[in-house]
Scaffold this active site. Structure first.
Site, PDB file in Angstrom:
ATOM      1  N   GLU B  73       0.809  -1.224   0.000  1.00  0.00           N
ATOM      2  CA  GLU B  73       0.000   0.000   0.000  1.00  0.00           C
ATOM      3  C   GLU B  73       0.841   1.272   0.000  1.00  0.00           C
ATOM      4  OE1 GLU B  73      -0.526  -2.647   1.891  1.00  0.00           O
ATOM      5  OE2 GLU B  73      -2.633  -3.254   1.708  1.00  0.00           O
ATOM      6  N   PHE B 135     -11.781  -6.879  14.048  1.00  0.00           N
ATOM      7  CA  PHE B 135     -10.736  -7.431  13.192  1.00  0.00           C
ATOM      8  C   PHE B 135     -10.312  -6.392  12.148  1.00  0.00           C
ATOM      9  CE2 PHE B 135      -9.537  -9.805   9.280  1.00  0.00           C
ATOM     10  CZ  PHE B 135      -8.314 -10.251   9.761  1.00  0.00           C
ATOM     11  N   GLN B 136      -9.033  -6.166  12.054  1.00  0.00           N
ATOM     12  CA  GLN B 136      -8.457  -5.186  11.122  1.00  0.00           C
ATOM     13  C   GLN B 136      -9.033  -3.791  11.309  1.00  0.00           C
ATOM     14  OE1 GLN B 136      -8.339  -6.969   7.138  1.00  0.00           O
ATOM     15  NE2 GLN B 136      -6.310  -7.739   7.695  1.00  0.00           N
ATOM     16  N   LYS B 185     -17.472  -0.425   6.086  1.00  0.00           N
ATOM     17  CA  LYS B 185     -17.967  -1.390   5.118  1.00  0.00           C
ATOM     18  C   LYS B 185     -19.480  -1.324   4.957  1.00  0.00           C
ATOM     19  CE  LYS B 185     -17.324  -6.127   3.570  1.00  0.00           C
ATOM     20  NZ  LYS B 185     -16.673  -7.424   3.846  1.00  0.00           N
ATOM     21  N   MET B 508      24.624   8.168   1.233  1.00  0.00           N
ATOM     22  CA  MET B 508      24.397   9.446   1.912  1.00  0.00           C
ATOM     23  C   MET B 508      24.710   9.328   3.403  1.00  0.00           C
ATOM     24  SD  MET B 508      23.631  12.539   1.445  1.00  0.00           S
ATOM     25  CE  MET B 508      22.672  12.973   0.002  1.00  0.00           C
TER      26      MET B 508
HETATM   27  C1  LIG Z   1      18.761  13.861   0.709  1.00  0.00           C
HETATM   28  C2  LIG Z   1      18.049  15.145   0.424  1.00  0.00           C
HETATM   29  C3  LIG Z   1      18.782  16.296   0.163  1.00  0.00           C
HETATM   30  C4  LIG Z   1      18.136  17.476  -0.180  1.00  0.00           C
HETATM   31  N1  LIG Z   1      18.894  18.546  -0.532  1.00  0.00           N
HETATM   32  C5  LIG Z   1      18.286  19.648  -1.045  1.00  0.00           C
HETATM   33  C6  LIG Z   1      19.034  20.728  -1.584  1.00  0.00           C
HETATM   34  O1  LIG Z   1      20.261  20.717  -1.606  1.00  0.00           O
HETATM   35  N2  LIG Z   1      18.365  21.778  -2.098  1.00  0.00           N
HETATM   36  C7  LIG Z   1      16.993  21.824  -2.117  1.00  0.00           C
HETATM   37  O2  LIG Z   1      16.436  22.786  -2.635  1.00  0.00           O
HETATM   38  N3  LIG Z   1      16.266  20.829  -1.590  1.00  0.00           N
HETATM   39  C8  LIG Z   1      16.875  19.737  -1.072  1.00  0.00           C
HETATM   40  N4  LIG Z   1      16.100  18.712  -0.593  1.00  0.00           N
HETATM   41  C9  LIG Z   1      14.641  18.860  -0.618  1.00  0.00           C
HETATM   42  C10 LIG Z   1      14.129  19.629   0.594  1.00  0.00           C
HETATM   43  O3  LIG Z   1      14.068  18.758   1.689  1.00  0.00           O
HETATM   44  C11 LIG Z   1      12.717  20.207   0.313  1.00  0.00           C
HETATM   45  O4  LIG Z   1      11.851  19.194  -0.078  1.00  0.00           O
HETATM   46  C12 LIG Z   1      12.711  21.246  -0.764  1.00  0.00           C
HETATM   47  O5  LIG Z   1      13.783  22.146  -0.626  1.00  0.00           O
HETATM   48  C13 LIG Z   1      11.397  22.014  -0.736  1.00  0.00           C
HETATM   49  O6  LIG Z   1      11.170  22.606  -1.962  1.00  0.00           O
HETATM   50  P1  LIG Z   1      10.282  23.902  -2.131  1.00  0.00           P
HETATM   51  O7  LIG Z   1      10.768  24.995  -1.252  1.00  0.00           O
HETATM   52  O8  LIG Z   1      10.211  24.158  -3.580  1.00  0.00           O
HETATM   53  O9  LIG Z   1       8.863  23.546  -1.534  1.00  0.00           O
HETATM   54  P2  LIG Z   1       7.792  22.412  -1.826  1.00  0.00           P
HETATM   55  O10 LIG Z   1       7.929  21.381  -0.773  1.00  0.00           O
HETATM   56  O11 LIG Z   1       7.753  21.998  -3.233  1.00  0.00           O
HETATM   57  O12 LIG Z   1       6.499  23.235  -1.455  1.00  0.00           O
HETATM   58  C14 LIG Z   1       5.856  24.042  -2.356  1.00  0.00           C
HETATM   59  C15 LIG Z   1       5.594  25.422  -1.769  1.00  0.00           C
HETATM   60  O13 LIG Z   1       4.823  26.132  -2.711  1.00  0.00           O
HETATM   61  C16 LIG Z   1       3.560  26.458  -2.180  1.00  0.00           C
HETATM   62  N5  LIG Z   1       2.564  26.250  -3.210  1.00  0.00           N
HETATM   63  C17 LIG Z   1       1.955  25.119  -3.590  1.00  0.00           C
HETATM   64  N6  LIG Z   1       1.098  25.340  -4.591  1.00  0.00           N
HETATM   65  C18 LIG Z   1       1.190  26.652  -4.869  1.00  0.00           C
HETATM   66  C19 LIG Z   1       0.561  27.504  -5.808  1.00  0.00           C
HETATM   67  N7  LIG Z   1      -0.323  27.051  -6.698  1.00  0.00           N
HETATM   68  N8  LIG Z   1       0.886  28.816  -5.794  1.00  0.00           N
HETATM   69  C20 LIG Z   1       1.769  29.311  -4.890  1.00  0.00           C
HETATM   70  N9  LIG Z   1       2.407  28.558  -3.997  1.00  0.00           N
HETATM   71  C21 LIG Z   1       2.119  27.235  -3.984  1.00  0.00           C
HETATM   72  C22 LIG Z   1       3.361  25.568  -0.977  1.00  0.00           C
HETATM   73  O14 LIG Z   1       2.512  26.205  -0.039  1.00  0.00           O
HETATM   74  C23 LIG Z   1       4.789  25.377  -0.490  1.00  0.00           C
HETATM   75  O15 LIG Z   1       5.171  26.427   0.361  1.00  0.00           O
HETATM   76  C24 LIG Z   1      16.731  17.530  -0.221  1.00  0.00           C
HETATM   77  C25 LIG Z   1      16.001  16.393   0.080  1.00  0.00           C
HETATM   78  C26 LIG Z   1      16.634  15.200   0.378  1.00  0.00           C
HETATM   79  C27 LIG Z   1      15.810  14.001   0.650  1.00  0.00           C
HETATM   80  C1  LIG Z   2      12.741   5.126   4.750  1.00  0.00           C
HETATM   81  C2  LIG Z   2      14.035   5.772   5.032  1.00  0.00           C
HETATM   82  N1  LIG Z   2      14.871   5.242   5.952  1.00  0.00           N
HETATM   83  C3  LIG Z   2      16.071   5.824   6.191  1.00  0.00           C
HETATM   84  C4  LIG Z   2      16.448   6.954   5.528  1.00  0.00           C
HETATM   85  C5  LIG Z   2      17.799   7.613   5.808  1.00  0.00           C
HETATM   86  N2  LIG Z   2      18.656   7.557   4.614  1.00  0.00           N
HETATM   87  C6  LIG Z   2      18.772   8.611   3.781  1.00  0.00           C
HETATM   88  S1  LIG Z   2      19.722   8.291   2.455  1.00  0.00           S
HETATM   89  C7  LIG Z   2      20.019   6.722   2.988  1.00  0.00           C
HETATM   90  C8  LIG Z   2      20.900   5.788   2.202  1.00  0.00           C
HETATM   91  C9  LIG Z   2      20.372   5.499   0.844  1.00  0.00           C
HETATM   92  O1  LIG Z   2      21.182   4.514   0.253  1.00  0.00           O
HETATM   93  P1  LIG Z   2      21.075   4.178  -1.277  1.00  0.00           P
HETATM   94  O2  LIG Z   2      19.669   3.984  -1.657  1.00  0.00           O
HETATM   95  O3  LIG Z   2      22.002   3.097  -1.601  1.00  0.00           O
HETATM   96  O4  LIG Z   2      21.519   5.544  -1.962  1.00  0.00           O
HETATM   97  P2  LIG Z   2      22.974   6.221  -2.046  1.00  0.00           P
HETATM   98  O5  LIG Z   2      23.013   7.295  -1.010  1.00  0.00           O
HETATM   99  O6  LIG Z   2      23.988   5.175  -1.811  1.00  0.00           O
HETATM  100  O7  LIG Z   2      23.020   6.782  -3.426  1.00  0.00           O
HETATM  101  C10 LIG Z   2      19.380   6.476   4.206  1.00  0.00           C
HETATM  102  C11 LIG Z   2      19.467   5.225   4.965  1.00  0.00           C
HETATM  103  C12 LIG Z   2      15.535   7.486   4.597  1.00  0.00           C
HETATM  104  N3  LIG Z   2      15.787   8.614   3.923  1.00  0.00           N
HETATM  105  N4  LIG Z   2      14.365   6.869   4.344  1.00  0.00           N
END
Ligand SMILES: Cc1cc2nc3c(=O)[nH]c(=O)nc-3n(C[C@H](O)[C@H](O)[C@H](O)COP(=O)(O)OP(=O)(O)OC[C@H]3O[C@@H](n4cnc5c(N)ncnc54)[C@H](O)[C@@H]3O)c2cc1C
Ligand SMILES: Cc1ncc(C[n+]2csc(CCOP(=O)(O)OP(=O)(O)O)c2C)c(N)n1
Ligand SMILES: [Mg+2]
Lengths: 171, 612
Positions: B73, B135-136, B185, B508
């Site tokens: 899911e 159940f569930q 249900k 990472m």
């Molecule tokens: C491992 C990892 C590393 C990351 N590193 C980076 C990084 O280096 N740089 C980076 O940028 N991000 C990074 N992120 C992502 C970060 O965590 C955020 O998800 C991201 O920066 C959010 O993007 P955003 O500000 O565009 O907002 P979003 O999460 O896309 O939110 C959208 C925003 O726009 C608004 N909005 C929605 N619809 C509308 C509309 N129609 N009109 C006006 N406003 C609207 C919402 O209210 C919200 O405030 C990383 C994520 C991971 C998992």
């Molecule tokens: C569900 C979940 N558990 C743990 C983490 C923490 N986490 C972030 S990146 C990462 C490693 C990912 O490994 P892999 O998919 O091999 O990607 P790589 O960084 O090696 O490119 C972990 C454990 C997460 N982001 N999501």
């Protein structure tokens, strides 16, 4: 040194919400989930058909947090209006307390005397005890309770704050 | 019927007796499907179970809606998210009660964090049994309250149709997000009225769409006086729709201002455009981050000042006048205090900005802009994403190079290309080295950072775009989190390409351990990995492997040429780090660069180590 950004302020926030199941859980969940304070909370239906309820919340935080609380509450689907009464202008905020005092002799007379001065009503009286009912601002209730403490105070029940803006404007 | 069988209500009996003659007597499940059709739903991602059997039965009888059977899911929700993100429509999910609903929770939170419109229908035990630990049974609305934009428990048949309609309205309007409808249900099995044209249930829900003209005017005034302006664009532009991206391109074109984007906004502005500085934030480019730090007018459009973007908040873009356009008022001043908030749909805001820009002839000093661009080009000269790949056939493949070659070769096919990712270093390399010139082509889990997102997301994108090239740029560890979706891919013959950058590490995590925890690689080694080629084959897909440079291009070419699903196991350098990097708690001008850019060893403070 605290910058203005960090100064803690207290606020009374009133919300008008759809009176439906789960709405209070949404409001409370928002406070606990985002780490906001709730100092007091009251809720009751306020319309004839009981479709809408009013929730009053006393909270505190930095101005940025208070503004966030208001914005986050406004985002909830069943919320009609959110007003920060503290910011919106003069308002009346009242709560009610039921205060049980168990004492005899001099303490008992003193308790009764103070109750009169505070215009608290004795709503239950036995030979050893009183239950006082007192309505007023939070600070008034606090000082009444403080004064009762050495006089045999055993139990307190407070409603939390109900608040409304002064003057003709409405929420 | 007796009391021990609360499912068989009076309504079902009516149905059994005269259902075929009387067209007005519909079961709740049938009403649900009709309303879905009214809402334009074409695809549902789901998984059956006892509490949703009436709905599955109705689906069986009325085959207007396509049901995609996922293998978990959580995957149903991610697939629906990618379906939504890649089409602009609302994704739809159907799961059973209890474990079906709890399995969906991660997906719902993912959609909440990334503002993705999804409606999830969950089965529930019959109303009379709720609260009995049946159940569930799970308190699904309780569990998902903080996981959704809004949720409902339908207690009365009369509310069913209106609730479902409102669920779609709430999911797609304002700031989009996931909405869950819990369906006991007896409501789906019993009779329910099919109604339309009712007043919405919540008159309290009124998102502000139209921006305030005066605020836009103040914003544009500041833009006209800017000396070092910068657009900081985000996922909100993608949410707003392709016309918002078009408007952004026009606004950027007429102003000549540089543009940077968040991870979620990639593709809203062409990443290959000269005005694009690359992504900003933790793994953003040198030029994007220094421009953010040094700009004097910062124009945030549909972005939310996430901590991956701001780094140390008190040092974020310290000298700029800040404009923030967002549809959600709670995003304004949440993290960064701004000077001009503009609440409303960002597409309309940009359109209004264009009008105001054209309203008179005043423009920023050309000399100032030229100077600003010269400074930016100087930063660009560092080539912060640059790396050198040893091209000898026996050389180890660097992951950045693998992504670049994948991009180049995918473009050469001329096909419309969608990229999903898992979470980790590979996700960042994909963001840095794959290019997106159109919106809605980049599918990634940004806010929640959910490993296991990419494979089901590829499923959803391919179902939505059957003729497109759909690639999941993945890590080996993340892939295993929803690997069962290879079954879905096989069942529906989805020709997705799974491109695993296999570094045999949770890369990472390994990188943070190297930089912050003295290279103590605690539990981050991907041991006991499966043979991905054989794994693919056992799921009726093609498995390929490249172990060195000599094999890389051939494997990519074969993958792209193959008509069906392919899993390509690309064995890449194990110790590679993702740079540039702003360590947690640092400012934008304290970026760590890669060895190729003469990066110095990181200086990370104790306080920084506390942050995530
Ligand atoms: C491992 C990892 C590393 C990351 N590193 C980076 C990084 O280096 N740089 C980076 O940028 N991000 C990074 N992120 C992502 C970060 O965590 C955020 O998800 C991201 O920066 C959010 O993007 P955003 O500000 O565009 O907002 P979003 O999460 O896309 O939110 C959208 C925003 O726009 C608004 N909005 C929605 N619809 C509308 C509309 N129609 N009109 C006006 N406003 C609207 C919402 O209210 C919200 O405030 C990383 C994520 C991971 C998992
Ligand atoms: C569900 C979940 N558990 C743990 C983490 C923490 N986490 C972030 S990146 C990462 C490693 C990912 O490994 P892999 O998919 O091999 O990607 P790589 O960084 O090696 O490119 C972990 C454990 C997460 N982001 N999501
Ligand atoms: Mg890995």
């Amino acid at each position: 040194m605290t910058t203005p950004e960090e100064t803690q302020v207290s606020a009374v926030i009133s919300l008008l919400v759809e009176n439906e199941s789960g709405v209070l859980a949404r409001v409370i969940g928002l406070f606990s989930g985002r780490g906001y304070n709730i100092e007091s909370l009251t809720v009751a239906p306020v319309e004839d058909l009981r479709h809408r309820s009013r929730i009053n919340i006393v909270t505190s935080g930095t101005q940025m947090v208070i503004d966030q609380i208001k914005a986050q509450l406004s985002r909830l689907v069943p919320v009609y209006r959110v007003v920060n009464l503290t910011e919106a202008g003069p308002h009346v905020a009242r709560e009610m307390a039921l205060v049980k005092v168990v004492s005899t002799g001099e303490h008992r007379t003193e308790a009764l005397r103070i109750a009169e001065a505070f215009r608290a009503r004795a709503v239950d009286t036995t030979a050893q005890s009183f239950v006082f009912e007192l309505t007023g601002a939070t600070e008034k209730l606090d000082s009444f309770i403080d004064l009762m403490r050495p006089l045999g105070l055993v139990e307190v029940s407070r409603t939390g704050v109900a608040a409304i803006a002064r003057g003709p404007q409405t929420i | 019927m007796n009391a021990t069988n609360p499912i068989a209500t009076d309504a079902t009996r009516t149905l059994e007796h005269n259902g075929s003659q009387d067209h007005h007597v519909l079961s709740g499940a049938e009403v649900l499907l009709r309303v879905l059709e009214d809402e334009g739903v074409e695809v549902v991602f789901g998984y059956p179970g006892g509490a949703v059997l009436p709905i599955y039965d109705a689906l069986f009888k009325r085959d207007k809606i396509r049901h995609i059977l996922v293998r978990h899911e959580q995957a149903a929700v991610h697939a629906a998210e990618a379906y939504a993100r890649s089409t602009g429509k609302t994704g739809v999910v159907l799961v059973t009660s209890g474990p079906g609903a709890t399995n969906a929770v991660t997906g719902l939170v993912d959609a909440l964090m990334d503002s993705i419109p999804v409606v999830c229908f969950a089965g529930q035990v019959p109303v009379p049994l709720i609260g009995n630990d049946a159940f569930q049974e799970a308190d699904t609305t309780g569990i998902t309250r903080p996981a959704t934009k809004h949720n409902y428990l339908v207690r009365r048949p009369a509310d069913l149709a209106a609730t479902v309609r409102e669920a779609f309205l709430i999911a797609r309007t304002g700031r989009p997000g996931p909405v869950l409808v819990d369906l006991p249900k007896n409501i789906t099995a019993g009779e329910a009225p099919y109604t339309s044209g009712q007043a919405p249930l919540h008159r309290s829900y009124r998102p502000q769409v139209e921006p305030d003209r005066a605020a836009v005017r103040r914003a544009v005034e500041a833009m006209k006086q800017a000396r070092r302006p910068l657009f900081y664009t985000g996922g909100g532009i993608i949410n707003s729709g392709p016309q918002a991206s078009d408007a952004l391109r026009r606004l950027a074109g007429m102003t000549g201002f540089p543009v940077t984007s968040t991870l979620m906004g990639l593709g809203a502005f062409p990443t290959t455009d000269r005005q694009f500085l690359g992504m900003l934030g933790m793994h953003g480019t040198y030029e994007a981050n220094l421009a953010t730090h040094g700009c004097d007018v910062l124009i945030a459009l549909g972005s939310r000042f996430d901590d991956r973007v701001t780094g140390r908040v008190d040092a974020f873009s310290p000298d700029s006048f800040k404009i923030h356009a967002d549809i959600d008022p709670s995003q304004i001043n949440k993290i960064i205090r701004v000077d001009v908030p503009v609440v409303g749909d960002v597409g309309r805001t940009i359109a209004m900005m264009i009008e105001e820009w054209n309203a008179d002839d005043s423009r920023p000093e050309a000399e100032d802009l030229r100077h600003w661009w010269a400074q930016i080009d100087g930063w660009r000269g560092l080539d912060s994403l640059g790396f050198t790949q040893d091209t000898a056939p026996s050389a180890i493949i660097r992951p950045q190079h693998a992504v670049r070659r994948l991009y180049e070769m995918a473009m050469a096919t001329g096909r419309d290309t969608f990229v999903s990712t898992e979470v980790g270093q590979h996700q960042m390399w994909a963001a840095q080295h794959f290019q997106f010139d159109k919106p809605n082509r980049w599918l990634t889990s940004g806010g929640l950072g959910t490993m296991g997102y990419g494979l089901p997301a590829a499923v959803g994108a391919q179902v939505a775009n059957p003729d497109a090239l759909v690639i999941d740029i993945a890590g080996e560890a993340s892939t295993l989190m929803n690997i069962q979706e290879l079954g879905t891919i096989a069942q529906y013959r989805l020709p997705v390409k799974i491109f695993i950058l296999n570094n045999q590490y949770m890369g990472m995590v390994r990188q943070w351990q190297e930089l912050l925890h003295g290279s103590r690689y605690s539990e981050s080694y991907s041991s006991a990995l499966p043979d991905f080629v054989k794994l693919a084959e056992s799921f009726h897909a093609k498995g390929l492997r490249a172990t060195n440079m000599g094999e890389l291009d051939g494997v990519i070419a074969e993958m792209l040429a193959h008509e069906g699903a392919v899993l390509a196991d690309i064995c890449v350098a194990q110790g590679e780090n993702c740079y540039p990097m702003i360590p947690s708690g640092a400012a934008h001008n304290q970026m760590i660069l890669g060895p190729e850019q003469d990066g110095k060893p990181a200086e990370i403070t104790g306080a920084g180590r506390m942050l995530v």
